[in-house]
Design a protein around this motif. Structure first.
Motif, mmCIF file in Angstrom:
data_model
loop_
_atom_site.group_PDB
_atom_site.id
_atom_site.type_symbol
_atom_site.label_atom_id
_atom_site.label_comp_id
_atom_site.label_asym_id
_atom_site.label_seq_id
_atom_site.Cartn_x
_atom_site.Cartn_y
_atom_site.Cartn_z
ATOM 1 N N TRP A 1 0.793 -1.222 0.000
ATOM 2 C CA TRP A 1 0.000 0.000 0.000
ATOM 3 C C TRP A 1 0.829 1.276 0.000
ATOM 4 O O TRP A 1 0.262 2.374 0.040
ATOM 5 C CB TRP A 1 -0.957 -0.014 1.190
ATOM 6 C CG TRP A 1 -2.083 -0.994 1.000
ATOM 7 C CD1 TRP A 1 -2.597 -1.417 -0.189
ATOM 8 C CD2 TRP A 1 -2.815 -1.662 2.016
ATOM 9 N NE1 TRP A 1 -3.609 -2.315 0.029
ATOM 10 C CE2 TRP A 1 -3.774 -2.483 1.367
ATOM 11 C CE3 TRP A 1 -2.791 -1.648 3.416
ATOM 12 C CZ2 TRP A 1 -4.664 -3.286 2.078
ATOM 13 C CZ3 TRP A 1 -3.694 -2.441 4.118
ATOM 14 C CH2 TRP A 1 -4.618 -3.242 3.444
ATOM 15 N N ALA B 1 -5.025 4.835 0.697
ATOM 16 C CA ALA B 1 -5.950 5.175 1.787
ATOM 17 C C ALA B 1 -5.917 4.143 2.904
ATOM 18 O O ALA B 1 -6.159 4.462 4.068
ATOM 19 C CB ALA B 1 -7.365 5.314 1.249
ATOM 20 N N ALA B 2 -5.612 2.898 2.549
ATOM 21 C CA ALA B 2 -5.650 1.830 3.554
ATOM 22 C C ALA B 2 -4.432 1.834 4.472
ATOM 23 O O ALA B 2 -4.484 1.252 5.555
ATOM 24 C CB ALA B 2 -5.755 0.481 2.863
ATOM 25 N N VAL C 1 -4.934 3.411 7.874
ATOM 26 C CA VAL C 1 -5.937 2.601 8.587
ATOM 27 C C VAL C 1 -5.289 1.329 9.133
ATOM 28 O O VAL C 1 -5.549 0.903 10.261
ATOM 29 C CB VAL C 1 -7.117 2.247 7.656
ATOM 30 C CG1 VAL C 1 -8.100 1.337 8.350
ATOM 31 C CG2 VAL C 1 -7.808 3.509 7.183
ATOM 32 N N LEU D 1 -3.222 2.269 12.143
ATOM 33 C CA LEU D 1 -4.119 2.560 13.266
ATOM 34 C C LEU D 1 -4.652 1.270 13.872
ATOM 35 O O LEU D 1 -4.749 1.119 15.101
ATOM 36 C CB LEU D 1 -5.279 3.419 12.757
ATOM 37 C CG LEU D 1 -5.897 4.422 13.714
ATOM 38 C CD1 LEU D 1 -4.842 5.376 14.249
ATOM 39 C CD2 LEU D 1 -6.971 5.230 13.002
ATOM 40 N N ALA E 1 -11.733 11.642 21.675
ATOM 41 C CA ALA E 1 -11.819 12.156 20.314
ATOM 42 C C ALA E 1 -12.814 13.311 20.233
ATOM 43 O O ALA E 1 -12.564 14.298 19.529
ATOM 44 C CB ALA E 1 -12.229 11.045 19.347
ATOM 45 N N ASP F 1 -9.294 18.296 13.354
ATOM 46 C CA ASP F 1 -10.259 17.731 12.415
ATOM 47 C C ASP F 1 -10.565 16.302 12.811
ATOM 48 O O ASP F 1 -9.860 15.708 13.643
ATOM 49 C CB ASP F 1 -9.704 17.796 10.988
ATOM 50 C CG ASP F 1 -8.465 16.939 10.811
ATOM 51 O OD1 ASP F 1 -7.359 17.443 11.099
ATOM 52 O OD2 ASP F 1 -8.606 15.767 10.439
ATOM 53 N N LEU F 2 -11.601 15.745 12.210
ATOM 54 C CA LEU F 2 -12.124 14.456 12.654
ATOM 55 C C LEU F 2 -11.101 13.340 12.543
ATOM 56 O O LEU F 2 -10.920 12.532 13.473
ATOM 57 C CB LEU F 2 -13.371 14.118 11.833
ATOM 58 C CG LEU F 2 -14.228 12.960 12.324
ATOM 59 C CD1 LEU F 2 -14.679 13.196 13.740
ATOM 60 C CD2 LEU F 2 -15.443 12.796 11.419
ATOM 61 N N ALA F 3 -10.433 13.251 11.399
ATOM 62 C CA ALA F 3 -9.467 12.164 11.199
ATOM 63 C C ALA F 3 -8.327 12.250 12.211
ATOM 64 O O ALA F 3 -7.928 11.238 12.799
ATOM 65 C CB ALA F 3 -8.903 12.216 9.776
ATOM 66 N N LEU G 1 -9.585 11.262 15.757
ATOM 67 C CA LEU G 1 -9.698 9.803 15.925
ATOM 68 C C LEU G 1 -8.308 9.182 16.089
ATOM 69 O O LEU G 1 -8.100 8.328 16.946
ATOM 70 C CB LEU G 1 -10.411 9.183 14.721
ATOM 71 C CG LEU G 1 -11.922 9.372 14.666
ATOM 72 C CD1 LEU G 1 -12.476 8.912 13.328
ATOM 73 C CD2 LEU G 1 -12.610 8.622 15.794
ATOM 74 N N LEU H 1 -3.338 11.419 6.803
ATOM 75 C CA LEU H 1 -3.805 10.423 5.850
ATOM 76 C C LEU H 1 -2.783 10.158 4.732
ATOM 77 O O LEU H 1 -2.840 9.123 4.073
ATOM 78 C CB LEU H 1 -5.150 10.852 5.243
ATOM 79 C CG LEU H 1 -6.288 10.940 6.264
ATOM 80 C CD1 LEU H 1 -7.583 11.394 5.589
ATOM 81 C CD2 LEU H 1 -6.506 9.608 6.961
#
Lengths: 522, 507
Positions: free
Chosen positions: B300, B335-336, B339, B342, B416, B425-427, B430, B446
């Protein structure tokens, strides 16, 4: 070959009830019901649309298939495994066959899209409908308002049928299933146990539908009074009672930009997300009994607190206080009840929550998880599970301080049995595993973190629009690739049936095959 | 010898009251925190002599005084006959909180930073081995740098003590302690005293081995010591970027992988009980996650070749062991990828290591609970037990593991929400919440780039401190302490009785 129960001299039909399959029997009748909805939509499409023939063809195909399945089968084994398979299989069959009208009408055959994407979109929209989720693949590239009235009505009817539950409908009608009816209803919504509204299962199922129909009519009248046209009022009543969220307008409720419409919707969603047993009790006792229920009070408290927090944060971000309250209240209720409607008037407007700051969005993410009350049409983990989970956590912490104490989990004045606590705990664990696994899978298919996690949570909770790239003014086509949308569609089915039936459906046939193998050897 | 001296100082008759269970735990917590602070401050002062030495007097004096007070206090404590489980857990929490305050004050005194918030953040980040520090000490300030590294090492040691020598003996996860003497084998934790001793042996040995490795790889002796302390503790706070050399990076990968391994596994290797070690599903899962995670990250991030494998292995190992060593993103991050990292941070390494996260054994338990629940849907009357490591896990332990999951998610959501409301910001919110409660280290955007905690406002940095403390203590001690404190306040204020009396008066 003799049919069981045939009388000497009576003509014997060699095909009727030849095969034993609960799944096929229940699915067949479910398809017949669905075809009735298709027929109604076909009539409307003939009056105002261009795809009447396609809808009629879909109706015939579905009806023939349903009759074939129902006529040639009879209920088989009614053990737990078979019941879960029957429920899961019925929902899969209904959702897949439910895509036929879209496919035959070419609803998603927009220029330039490959046939695989068209089929995937039709499946997605059908599953989103029957699971009363409300996520849509309509968008700027393919607008809702460009569709015929019949297609729009069908779309709304899918959510209305799915909101109460297809199996509940089947149990109402099929005499052969009455003995295991409560098990089937319970398997369709395996939460905290089904409340019997009447001594007989069939009467319970009829009462559910009467309440549901009555609520739908009441909501439609409310929308009419608030200023919607007749078609829009009926259409939105269908998807409000089911807490589905499909709208006949691309801007959803934002199209009307009306306090009256939003107020009706808020009250209607709260009623739809409340336990229907409370409605039945209030009706029979001729007084409002809702506020005596701990779960309902907890549900209202969550909505109130979240509204206060969101409105305050929006005000601090610069929105006028009155506007912040209106926007906050609407969006908190619509997501807290898994309604999924939006009041954004356009991309970037006040109601477009993906443009909000992080704080209010986190509150919405919390609401995406929990949903409404048990015994309602709402999705999510349900408030009762949250309450039991919190009580269980508090009991465990108290257990450290008082190791020898007997500490039951209480909900109001009653004690929650440990079997229920254990079931809730197991549900939460499985839910957590699905969220994590689903997020990784959807992210691996090209989705960013926020969109992926909110999409997975929203799909499992049958919420509708989510955060990130798939907000209230966007389409799921914008936020998710085609494979990712199919993953979300599967999660919608898993979430609608509250996880276990769909997962057990994968296990149960293997068990029956193993059992058949052993019988063969012996 | 020290015990003899201390015993000699203890008076044979002591006037006054014997302490209650709660008071004993509190007193021991204060004494323990003071003792650890004393060691840290004194050592930092002596190390400062390697540099300018301008903080030596202050550090050594302070360390000595606090140490003296701590010793006298220890000899004066007349403990209760039995200390309750809840009081032990509360005492552990109090000890960590006191240590955070003391180390934070020390940062201010020696001038590492002039900001109270930065000092607290750095102290908490070090002692909870979270690597979300806000201070960048001068490279010439040996004392300040050693203080940072030392606080991480003590934090990691404390985490091992909690996991191996406290929790299994005081009410939580008793089945996970290695106490069996079957076939004459030497268990690691037959009792608390032996457990503490063996932890020191193994953890000390790993630290020394890592130090030697870094030194041989080319780092200076002092720098190697600091990086080794950050590695062995899975703390991850280092000065500058010592991992530019590929050999150093590989040493770090091996060092992190070892420290992410359960202390019981390392113990068995030390005492020669390595046969059958790879039958451990937890160990195989851990190694499998490292390998598969590296492969996926390579895929990735469009990585390739030996350099790509090294970078992916370093990043994945740093995430899974929750060490959080910084590494600049290479290639294009799909994008993965964030994630995946995390997810690895939240899973964490093996249970009984210095790493954070929920840890693999608990995830296995949760998976088995989920499977058992599905079986119960089909067979409601079945009696089904969950087995881990060949042992039946009690229903009480299983219930507590489920509650841990619930509490972790609750703290995560709350953290969060607070940091998002304070401007992130949200991302990012989290990511920050997950890393804080998993003690995972720096947060990535990201696109894979590392976010600098100093760019966040002071309220944001303060808001994540509770999550770090709760996560480092494996949830229960902090939560039990909080619920005990709430209970004490309620009893003292008699709030419930006052409300009922008011209702009776007003009818």
């Amino acid at each position: 070959m003799r049919n069981v129960g045939a009388v000497e001299g009576e003509r014997v039909n060699p095909i009727k009830g030849r095969f034993h399959s609960t799944t096929a029997h229940v699915s067949g009748l479910a398809l017949l019901f669905i075809s009735a909805g298709m027929l109604l939509s076909a009539v409307v499409e003939y009056l105002d649309g261009t795809a009447g023939n396609a809808l009629l063809l879909a109706t015939l195909a579905t009806a023939v298939g349903g009759i074939a399945l129902w006529w040639t089968t009879r209920p088989g084994a009614l053990d737990h495994a078979s019941i879960f398979t029957a429920v899961g299989g019925t929902w899969v069959a209904a959702s897949v066959v439910g895509a036929l009208p879209y496919l035959l009408a070419g609803t998603f055959a927009v220029a330039g899209r490959p046939w695989t994407v068209v089929v995937a979109d039709a499946l997605f929209e059908s599953i989103s409908g029957y699971t009363a989720t409300g996520s849509t693949v309509f968008g700027g590239h393919n607008r809702i308002v460009d569709q015929g009235s019949g297609i729009l009505l069908y779309r709304q009817l899918t959510q209305w049928a799915g909101g109460m539950g297809i199996v509940v409908l089947v149990v109402t009608v099929l005499p052969s299933l009455r003995a295991s009816g409560l098990g089937l209803i319970d398997a369709e919504a395996p939460g905290m146990g089904v409340d019997r509204l009447a001594p007989r299962v069939r009467d319970t199922a009829i009462r559910f539908w009467r309440l549901y129909l009555g609520l739908t009519v009441l909501i439609a009248v409310g929308f009419l009074v608030a200023g919607m046209g007749p078609f829009d009022a009926v259409a939105h009543a269908l998807t409000t009672a089911s807490t589905g969220g499909f709208s006949t307008q691309d801007a959803s409720i934002g199209y009307w930009n009306s306090v009256a419409v939003e107020s009706v919707l808020i009250v209607a969603l709260i009623l739809a997300a409340a336990n229907f047993t409370l409605h039945s009790r209030s009706w029979s006792q001729k007084r409002i009994t809702h506020f005596g229920d701990h779960e309902f009070r907890g549900f209202l408290s969550i909505l109130a607190i979240c509204t206060l927090v969101v409105s305050t944060l929006l005000t601090l971000d610069g929105m006028a206080p009155g506007r912040a309250l209106r926007i906050g209240l609407f969006n908190v209720v619509t997501l807290g009840t898994s309604g999924g409607f939006g009041n954004a008037t356009g991309a970037g407007s006040d109601g477009d929550w993906v443009r909000w700051a992080g704080g209010p969005q986190m509150v919405l993410l919390f609401l995406l998880v929990f949903g409404g009350c048990t015994g309602s049409t709402a999705g999510g983990v349900k408030v009762m599970r949250l309450r039991v989970g919190m009580a269980h956590a508090y009991r465990t912490l108290r257990g450290f301080r008082h190791p020898r104490a007997l500490l039951p989990v209480r909900q109001g004045d009653s004690t929650v049995p440990d079997t229920i606590v254990s079931r809730v705990a197991g549900f939460m664990v499985v839910y957590g595993i699905l969220v994590v696994g689903g997020t990784v899978l959807v992210a691996a298919l090209g989705t960013d973190l926020v969109t992926a996690v909110s999409g997975v949570i929203g799909s499992l909770g049958n919420m509708g629009p989510v955060l990130g790239e798939a907000g209230p003014t966007a389409s799921f086509v914008d936020g998710f690739s085609t494979p990712a949308r199919l993953v979300l569609a599967v999660l919608m089915l898993v979430g609608r049936l509250e996880i276990f039936p769909m997962l057990l459906m994968l296990v149960a046939p293997y068990r029956s095959l193993r059992g058949a193998g052993r019988r063969g050897r012996s | 010898m020290i015990r003899t001296v201390l015993a000699g100082l203890r008076p044979t008759t002591v006037p006054g009251l014997r302490l209650s269970s709660k008071a004993t735990a509190g007193a021991l917590a204060v004494v323990g925190a003071a003792g650890m602070f004393s060691v840290l401050a004194t050592a930092s002062g002596l190390v400062d002599l390697l540099g300018s030495g301008d903080d030596t007097v202050l550090l050594v004096t302070l360390g000595g005084l606090v140490g003296l007070v701590s010793s006298i206090g220890y000899t004066r404590i007349r403990p209760a006959g039995r200390i309750r489980d809840a009081d032990v857990l509360g005492g552990v929490t109090l000890c960590l909180l006191l240590l955070v305050l003391m180390v934070g004050a020390l940062h201010l005194l020696i001038g590492t930073t002039g900001s109270v918030v930065d000092a607290l953040t750095d102290a908490t980040a070090g002692l909870t081995t979270t690597a979300l520090g806000a201070v960048t000490p001068d490279l010439a300030d040996h004392g300040g740098r050693f203080l940072r590294a030392g606080s991480q090492w003590i934090g990691g040691l404390g985490a091992l003590m909690v996991a191996v020598a406290v929790l299994p003996f005081f009410g939580a996860e008793r089945e996970f302690a290695d106490r069996s003497r079957v076939h004459g084998r030497k268990p690691m934790a037959p009792n608390q005293r032996t457990a503490v001793r063996n932890i020191l042996y193994v953890h000390g040995g790993v630290s020394l081995g890592t130090w030697a490795g870094y030194t041989l790889a080319g780092l200076g002796v002092f720098d190697a010591l600091l990086v080794a302390m950050a590695t062995a503790s899975t703390g991850g706070m280092v000065d500058g970027d010592p991992f530019t050399d590929p050999v150093v990076q590989w040493v770090a990968v091996v060092g992190m992988a070892v420290t992410g391994t359960s202390l019981v596994v390392l113990w068995r290797l030390v005492v020669g009980r390595s046969r059958g070690l790879f039958r451990s599903i937890e160990l195989r899962s851990y190694l499998g996650l490292l390998v598969v995670g590296t492969g996926l990250l390579l895929l990735w991030t469009d990585g390739s070749g030996p350099d790509g494998i090294r970078r992916a292995a370093f990043t994945v190992t740093a995430a899974l062991t929750t060490t959080g060593f910084p590494s600049a993103p290479a290639g294009t991050w799909a994008a993965a990828a964030p994630v995946l990292l995390l997810g690895l941070v939240s899973i964490g390494p093996m249970t009984g290591s210095t790493g954070g996260g929920l840890q693999i054994l608990r995830h296995r338990a949760l998976l088995q609970i989920a499977l058992r629940e599905m079986v119960r849907q089909l067979h409601p009357s079945v009696v089904s037990k969950v087995r881990l490591g060949g042992r039946v896990v009690s229903e009480l332990t299983l219930a507590r593991i489920v509650v841990i999951q619930f509490l972790v998610v609750s703290v995560l959501f709350a953290t969060a929400t607070v940091v998002a409301s304070l401007g992130l910001d949200l991302a990012t919110a989290l990511g920050v919440a997950v890393h804080a409660i998993s003690t995972g280290g720096p947060v990535r955007a990201l696109d894979g780039s590392l976010l600098d905690p100093t760019d966040w406002s002071a309220p944001v940095r303060l808001a994540i401190l509770p999550a770090m403390v709760i996560g480092r203590l494996s949830i229960y001690p902090a939560m039990v302490a909080a619920s005990s404190a709430i209970s004490v306040v309620r009893h003292r204020t008699r709030l419930g009785r006052r409300i009922r009396a008011f209702r009776r008066r007003t009818g």
